[in-house]
Every structure is written in structure tokens, then in C-alpha cells.
Design a protein around this motif. Structure first.
Motif, PDB file in Angstrom:
ATOM      1  N   PHE A   2       0.837  -1.200   0.000  1.00  0.00           N
ATOM      2  CA  PHE A   2       0.000   0.000   0.000  1.00  0.00           C
ATOM      3  C   PHE A   2       0.870   1.247   0.000  1.00  0.00           C
ATOM      4  O   PHE A   2       1.840   1.346   0.749  1.00  0.00           O
ATOM      5  N   GLY A   3       0.478   2.211  -0.833  1.00  0.00           N
ATOM      6  CA  GLY A   3       1.283   3.416  -0.977  1.00  0.00           C
ATOM      7  C   GLY A   3       1.267   4.313   0.241  1.00  0.00           C
ATOM      8  O   GLY A   3       2.221   5.040   0.490  1.00  0.00           O
ATOM      9  N   CYS A   4       0.183   4.296   1.017  1.00  0.00           N
ATOM     10  CA  CYS A   4       0.067   5.177   2.179  1.00  0.00           C
ATOM     11  C   CYS A   4      -0.641   4.421   3.301  1.00  0.00           C
ATOM     12  O   CYS A   4      -1.730   3.877   3.086  1.00  0.00           O
ATOM     13  N   ILE A   5      -0.028   4.398   4.477  1.00  0.00           N
ATOM     14  CA  ILE A   5      -0.626   3.729   5.635  1.00  0.00           C
ATOM     15  C   ILE A   5      -0.603   4.668   6.826  1.00  0.00           C
ATOM     16  O   ILE A   5       0.461   5.168   7.213  1.00  0.00           O
ATOM     17  N   HIS A   6      -1.783   4.950   7.391  1.00  0.00           N
ATOM     18  CA  HIS A   6      -1.885   5.709   8.633  1.00  0.00           C
ATOM     19  C   HIS A   6      -2.277   4.739   9.748  1.00  0.00           C
ATOM     20  O   HIS A   6      -3.057   3.810   9.523  1.00  0.00           O
ATOM     21  N   THR A   7      -1.773   4.970  10.948  1.00  0.00           N
ATOM     22  CA  THR A   7      -2.048   4.053  12.061  1.00  0.00           C
ATOM     23  C   THR A   7      -2.698   4.790  13.221  1.00  0.00           C
ATOM     24  O   THR A   7      -2.460   5.989  13.433  1.00  0.00           O
ATOM     25  N   ALA A   8      -3.516   4.055  13.973  1.00  0.00           N
ATOM     26  CA  ALA A   8      -4.131   4.558  15.195  1.00  0.00           C
ATOM     27  C   ALA A   8      -4.149   3.422  16.208  1.00  0.00           C
ATOM     28  O   ALA A   8      -4.186   2.246  15.839  1.00  0.00           O
ATOM     29  N   GLU A   9      -4.132   3.774  17.513  1.00  0.00           N
ATOM     30  CA  GLU A   9      -4.070   2.738  18.540  1.00  0.00           C
ATOM     31  C   GLU A   9      -5.406   2.458  19.201  1.00  0.00           C
ATOM     32  O   GLU A   9      -5.513   1.571  20.044  1.00  0.00           O
ATOM     33  N   ASN A  10      -6.457   3.198  18.819  1.00  0.00           N
ATOM     34  CA  ASN A  10      -7.799   2.902  19.326  1.00  0.00           C
ATOM     35  C   ASN A  10      -8.834   3.529  18.413  1.00  0.00           C
ATOM     36  O   ASN A  10      -8.506   4.318  17.509  1.00  0.00           O
ATOM     37  N   GLY A  11     -10.112   3.196  18.653  1.00  0.00           N
ATOM     38  CA  GLY A  11     -11.175   3.653  17.775  1.00  0.00           C
ATOM     39  C   GLY A  11     -11.380   5.147  17.783  1.00  0.00           C
ATOM     40  O   GLY A  11     -11.712   5.743  16.746  1.00  0.00           O
ATOM     41  N   ILE A  12     -11.214   5.790  18.947  1.00  0.00           N
ATOM     42  CA  ILE A  12     -11.418   7.243  19.026  1.00  0.00           C
ATOM     43  C   ILE A  12     -10.402   7.971  18.152  1.00  0.00           C
ATOM     44  O   ILE A  12     -10.745   8.878  17.381  1.00  0.00           O
ATOM     45  N   GLU A  13      -9.137   7.576  18.276  1.00  0.00           N
ATOM     46  CA  GLU A  13      -8.092   8.197  17.444  1.00  0.00           C
ATOM     47  C   GLU A  13      -8.347   7.928  15.969  1.00  0.00           C
ATOM     48  O   GLU A  13      -8.193   8.817  15.120  1.00  0.00           O
ATOM     49  N   ALA A  14      -8.751   6.707  15.651  1.00  0.00           N
ATOM     50  CA  ALA A  14      -8.999   6.351  14.250  1.00  0.00           C
ATOM     51  C   ALA A  14     -10.174   7.127  13.674  1.00  0.00           C
ATOM     52  O   ALA A  14     -10.134   7.579  12.526  1.00  0.00           O
ATOM     53  N   LEU A  15     -11.240   7.294  14.465  1.00  0.00           N
ATOM     54  CA  LEU A  15     -12.425   8.011  13.980  1.00  0.00           C
ATOM     55  C   LEU A  15     -12.095   9.473  13.697  1.00  0.00           C
ATOM     56  O   LEU A  15     -12.584  10.048  12.707  1.00  0.00           O
ATOM     57  N   LYS A  16     -11.267  10.066  14.534  1.00  0.00           N
ATOM     58  CA  LYS A  16     -10.839  11.452  14.297  1.00  0.00           C
ATOM     59  C   LYS A  16     -10.070  11.553  12.986  1.00  0.00           C
ATOM     60  O   LYS A  16     -10.285  12.477  12.179  1.00  0.00           O
ATOM     61  N   MET A  17      -9.173  10.599  12.745  1.00  0.00           N
ATOM     62  CA  MET A  17      -8.404  10.596  11.500  1.00  0.00           C
ATOM     63  C   MET A  17      -9.315  10.361  10.302  1.00  0.00           C
ATOM     64  O   MET A  17      -9.138  10.971   9.238  1.00  0.00           O
ATOM     65  N   TYR A  18     -10.315   9.494  10.485  1.00  0.00           N
ATOM     66  CA  TYR A  18     -11.223   9.166   9.383  1.00  0.00           C
ATOM     67  C   TYR A  18     -12.055  10.374   8.972  1.00  0.00           C
ATOM     68  O   TYR A  18     -12.393  10.533   7.794  1.00  0.00           O
ATOM     69  N   LYS A  19     -12.401  11.226   9.942  1.00  0.00           N
ATOM     70  CA  LYS A  19     -13.189  12.424   9.627  1.00  0.00           C
ATOM     71  C   LYS A  19     -12.376  13.458   8.862  1.00  0.00           C
ATOM     72  O   LYS A  19     -12.933  14.305   8.167  1.00  0.00           O
ATOM     73  N   GLU A  20     -11.045  13.369   8.995  1.00  0.00           N
ATOM     74  CA  GLU A  20     -10.168  14.353   8.349  1.00  0.00           C
ATOM     75  C   GLU A  20      -9.659  13.884   6.988  1.00  0.00           C
ATOM     76  O   GLU A  20      -9.290  14.701   6.146  1.00  0.00           O
ATOM     77  N   GLU A  21      -9.622  12.559   6.761  1.00  0.00           N
ATOM     78  CA  GLU A  21      -9.101  12.036   5.508  1.00  0.00           C
ATOM     79  C   GLU A  21      -9.973  10.892   5.020  1.00  0.00           C
ATOM     80  O   GLU A  21     -10.725  10.296   5.790  1.00  0.00           O
ATOM     81  N   SER A  22      -9.844  10.592   3.726  1.00  0.00           N
ATOM     82  CA  SER A  22     -10.553   9.444   3.159  1.00  0.00           C
ATOM     83  C   SER A  22      -9.577   8.287   2.990  1.00  0.00           C
ATOM     84  O   SER A  22      -8.391   8.495   2.714  1.00  0.00           O
ATOM     85  N   TYR A  23     -10.093   7.061   3.165  1.00  0.00           N
ATOM     86  CA  TYR A  23      -9.265   5.869   3.075  1.00  0.00           C
ATOM     87  C   TYR A  23      -9.938   4.837   2.173  1.00  0.00           C
ATOM     88  O   TYR A  23     -11.163   4.695   2.172  1.00  0.00           O
ATOM     89  N   ASP A  24      -9.115   4.133   1.417  1.00  0.00           N
ATOM     90  CA  ASP A  24      -9.644   3.063   0.573  1.00  0.00           C
ATOM     91  C   ASP A  24     -10.032   1.855   1.418  1.00  0.00           C
ATOM     92  O   ASP A  24     -11.008   1.167   1.119  1.00  0.00           O
ATOM     93  N   LEU A  25      -9.250   1.598   2.474  1.00  0.00           N
ATOM     94  CA  LEU A  25      -9.485   0.404   3.284  1.00  0.00           C
ATOM     95  C   LEU A  25      -9.182   0.709   4.740  1.00  0.00           C
ATOM     96  O   LEU A  25      -8.205   1.400   5.049  1.00  0.00           O
ATOM     97  N   VAL A  26     -10.038   0.190   5.631  1.00  0.00           N
ATOM     98  CA  VAL A  26      -9.812   0.293   7.071  1.00  0.00           C
ATOM     99  C   VAL A  26      -9.600  -1.115   7.608  1.00  0.00           C
ATOM    100  O   VAL A  26     -10.438  -1.997   7.404  1.00  0.00           O
ATOM    101  N   LEU A  27      -8.469  -1.336   8.292  1.00  0.00           N
ATOM    102  CA  LEU A  27      -8.162  -2.610   8.928  1.00  0.00           C
ATOM    103  C   LEU A  27      -8.078  -2.355  10.425  1.00  0.00           C
ATOM    104  O   LEU A  27      -7.176  -1.666  10.893  1.00  0.00           O
ATOM    105  N   THR A  28      -9.035  -2.884  11.192  1.00  0.00           N
ATOM    106  CA  THR A  28      -9.106  -2.553  12.610  1.00  0.00           C
ATOM    107  C   THR A  28      -9.203  -3.790  13.491  1.00  0.00           C
ATOM    108  O   THR A  28      -9.866  -4.778  13.140  1.00  0.00           O
ATOM    109  N   ASP A  29      -8.534  -3.709  14.639  1.00  0.00           N
ATOM    110  CA  ASP A  29      -8.668  -4.729  15.671  1.00  0.00           C
ATOM    111  C   ASP A  29     -10.076  -4.631  16.259  1.00  0.00           C
ATOM    112  O   ASP A  29     -10.715  -3.561  16.221  1.00  0.00           O
ATOM    113  N   LEU A  30     -10.566  -5.728  16.814  1.00  0.00           N
ATOM    114  CA  LEU A  30     -11.922  -5.732  17.358  1.00  0.00           C
ATOM    115  C   LEU A  30     -11.948  -5.238  18.794  1.00  0.00           C
ATOM    116  O   LEU A  30     -12.801  -4.426  19.177  1.00  0.00           O
TER     117      LEU A  30
END
Length: 357
Positions: free
Chosen positions: A43-71
Motif C-alpha cells: 500500500f502506498g500510504c498507511i496511517h495508524t491509530a491505537e484505538n477507535g477514538i483516534e482512528a475516527l478522528k483521523m477518518y473524519k479528516e481524511e478518506s481511506y480506501d481500506l480500514v483494517l481494525t482490531d476488534l
């Protein structure tokens, strides 16, 4: 090669996912780092987050082709994250990392339309298979949207181009009718240079573009491109298969790959120096008896193959470089540096753990 199926998956994933953006959400820092390094090969670009709150904030600011998340994560788990993402974008592709003990949540996730599941502990071969499936679906959807959007624009351009072409052909016909018979060679109109003339032009020049290079012998170079690409894919498959263990068979396969790469380049006179440098490295691999030396040079060897892939694509695939020798010195230097490291270790041994990440 015994890695044909995995090699095909690796090759396809690298081709379709290189410009995709991935959001990786995982609270285990070690696993997060390992997955980012591994997925970064595709993948050309990978952003990481350590929990759902951090990930949701990032998701609101950028668009992603795929989200891979721990349960299961602190603050906000993957289930709640998937629900909130689905509220923002019902078409978002989402993959879930989960343990066997979390099966009670899978029905809810299935109802949310999750695109796939990856079980812990992570099996990289299964990760590759699922990622390839998801990336292919994303790629196909993008291509459908692209062709649907541009079809009418293309038709309009074709109509415009046809009109301009008719006008240009009429002008060329008029000019040919008035063209003098005795013109200098470089001003000859309507005649292609033959292969001998093209090669003479090359020998008179210090530089040669990839486009000119292919105009001399295109068919041979197409075959070389395919063979080199297969060897690069085999190397990437070897990285995956040797994640936890590097043994004598691994070293033997690695040696064959490097020897074969040098042999392919040896067939092209313009790259004899590069072929020699890689062949020297391959010969050094043949003399290694202690496989514990290999892990320490794997990062440099991986970098060399990444650079070789960039070099091959520019010259043999995209054919867009202005000088086919633009990376020769750098690649030769990398190969000889690796050879030097292995030679210096000839009388030493290493007790470090075998790990690629």
C-alpha cells in the motif's frame, strides 16, 4: 518455484494497491509496527491509530480506501468504530482483526456488511489472501467509476481528434507533393530508421532514453521485464515465508534468485557492469555456511530489491526514464556493499534472533 500461488497474489497486490490509502487500527504497538512494515510493501500510504477514538478522528479528516481494525481495543473497539464509519460512509471497505474468543460479535459485524475477517494470531499468508481480495474489489470499483465518468469525455475528444487528424493528413499530403528529392538524412520524411541505424545512434551517445532503448529491440526487453518481475515477486514471497525462520533452504533459494537476476541482465550488453555487481553478490551467497549471518543483511537486501524494482519499472515497464544508466552506480554500490558485509562476517557468527521486521 514452490511459491507460485503466493507469488501471484504478491504480484497482483503490489500492482493494484500501490496508490491506495490504508487506515490500520491496532492497540498492540508491536503488532501495529510489524503490520505497517509488512503492508507498506503493497500500500502506498498507511496511517495508524491505537484505538477507535483516534482512528475516527483521523477518518473524519481524511478518506481511506481500506480500514483494517482490531476488534478489542481500549476507549473504542472495532465494532463501535465500524458502526460509526458506516454512518459516515456506507460503502467504506472494512476488515476486522479478531481473536477466536470474540465470535459473539461477528454476527453484528456481518450485519454491518464488513468485508472480511482476519483471525489472531496473524497468519501473513492469510492476510495476503484477504487483502488481495479486498484490494481487488476496491480496484475494480475504482476502475468502473473511472470509465463510467470519462466515457463521454473520451467520445468528445475522439470526435475533436478525428477532425484535427483529417486536417493534419491533408497538410502532410500537400507537403509531400512539394518535398524536394535530395534532403539530408536526418530530414527524411516517412522513413523509419532500421535497427542497425538505431544502435549506431546509441553508440554515438553517452545517454539513451528508455523509449529509444526499446525501439532497438522491444520484444527481447518485454521478455526480460517479465522474467525480472517474477524474480522480484519470488524474493517478496521469500520474505513472507522466512518471517520466523531462515534455514539452509532459504539461503539456497535466495542465492538462486540473485544468480538468476544477474543472468537475465548479462544477456543485455548495456547492463554488463550491473550484472557483474549482482553476480559478485550471488557468488558470495554461495560461500555462506552459517545462515545466522543472513538476518543482519536482510534490510539492505530488501532495499536493493526495492531499488531494482524501481529501476526495472522505469526502464522496462513505464519506459519513461531519460537515461537507462541513471541508477547503475547506485545499484552496483548497494550490491558490492552487501558483498563486503557478508565477506567481513566470513569468520564470525551471530546469535541474534531471526526476524525480518
Amino acid at each position: 518455484m514452490v511459491y507460485n500461488e503466493s507469488s501471484s497474489i504478491v504480484k497482483n497486490l503490489k500492482e493494484i494497491a500501490y496508490d491506495m490509502k490504508l487506515l490500520l487500527v491496532e492497540d498492540d504497538s508491536d503488532l501495529r509496527v510489524q503490520l505497517k512494515i509488512f503492508l507498506g510493501r503493497f500500500f502506498g500510504c498507511i496511517h495508524t491509530a491505537e484505538n477507535g477514538i483516534e482512528a475516527l478522528k483521523m477518518y473524519k479528516e481524511e478518506s481511506y480506501d481500506l480500514v483494517l481494525t482490531d476488534l478489542t481495543m481500549p476507549l473504542m473497539g472495532g465494532l463501535e468504530l465500524a458502526e460509526k464509519i458506516r454512518m459516515q460512509n456506507s460503502e467504506q471497505n472494512i476488515l476486522i482483526l479478531s481473536g477466536h474468543s470474540e465470535s459473539d460479535k461477528l454476527i453484528t459485524l456481518i450485519n454491518l456488511g464488513i468485508d472480511g475477517f482476519l483471525l489472531k494470531p496473524v497468519d501473513l499468508s492469510r492476510v495476503l489472501t484477504q487483502l488481495n481480495k479486498s484490494a481487488q474489489a476496491i480496484y475494480d470499483h475504482k476502475m468502473f467509476d473511472y470509465f463510467s465518468t470519462t466515457l463521454e469525455e473520451t467520445n468528445q475528444e475522439l470526435r475533436k481528434s478525428n477532425a484535427e487528424l483529417h486536417k493534419a493528413l491533408a497538410e502532410i499530403k500537400r507537403m509531400k507533393q512539394s518535398e524536394p528529392l535530395n534532403m539530408p538524412h536526418e530530414q527524411l520524411s516517412g522513413r523509419e530508421l532500421n535497427d542497425d541505424e538505431k544502435m549506431m545512434l546509441y553508440t554515438r551517445s553517452e545517454k539513451m532514453s528508455a523509449a529509444e532503448f526499446h525501439s532497438v529491440h522491444p520484444f527481447e526487453l518485454d521478455k526480460t521485464n517479465e522474467d525480472l518481475e517474477i524474480l522480484e515477486d519470488n524474493f517478496n514471497v521469500l520474505l513472507v515465508s522466512a518471517e520466523r525462520n531462515i534455514n539452509q533452504e532459504t539461503l539456497s533459494v535466495l542465492s538462486r534468485i540473485v544468480h538468476s537476476y544477474a543472468k537475465e541482465l548479462e544477456m543485455i550488453p548495456q547492463f554488463s557492469a550491473l550484472s557483474y555487481g549482482i553476480q559478485q553478490l550471488a557468488t558470495t551467497f554461495d560461500s555462506i555456511e552459517d545462515v545466522s549471518k543472513i538476518p543482519s543483511i536482510m534490510p539492505m537486501l530488501t532495499s536493493l530489491f526495492d531499488n531494482l524494482e524501481q529501476w526495472r519499472r522505469g526502464i522496462f515497464f513505464y519506459r519513461n526514464v531519460e537515461d537507462i544508466h541513471y541508477m547503475d552506480n547506485s545499484l552496483i554500490s548497494d550490491a558490492l556493499s552487501l558483498q563486503g558485509m557478508l565477506s567481513n562476517q566470513h569468520h564470525t557468527s551471530s546469535d541474534s534472533d531471526i526476524e525480518l521486521f
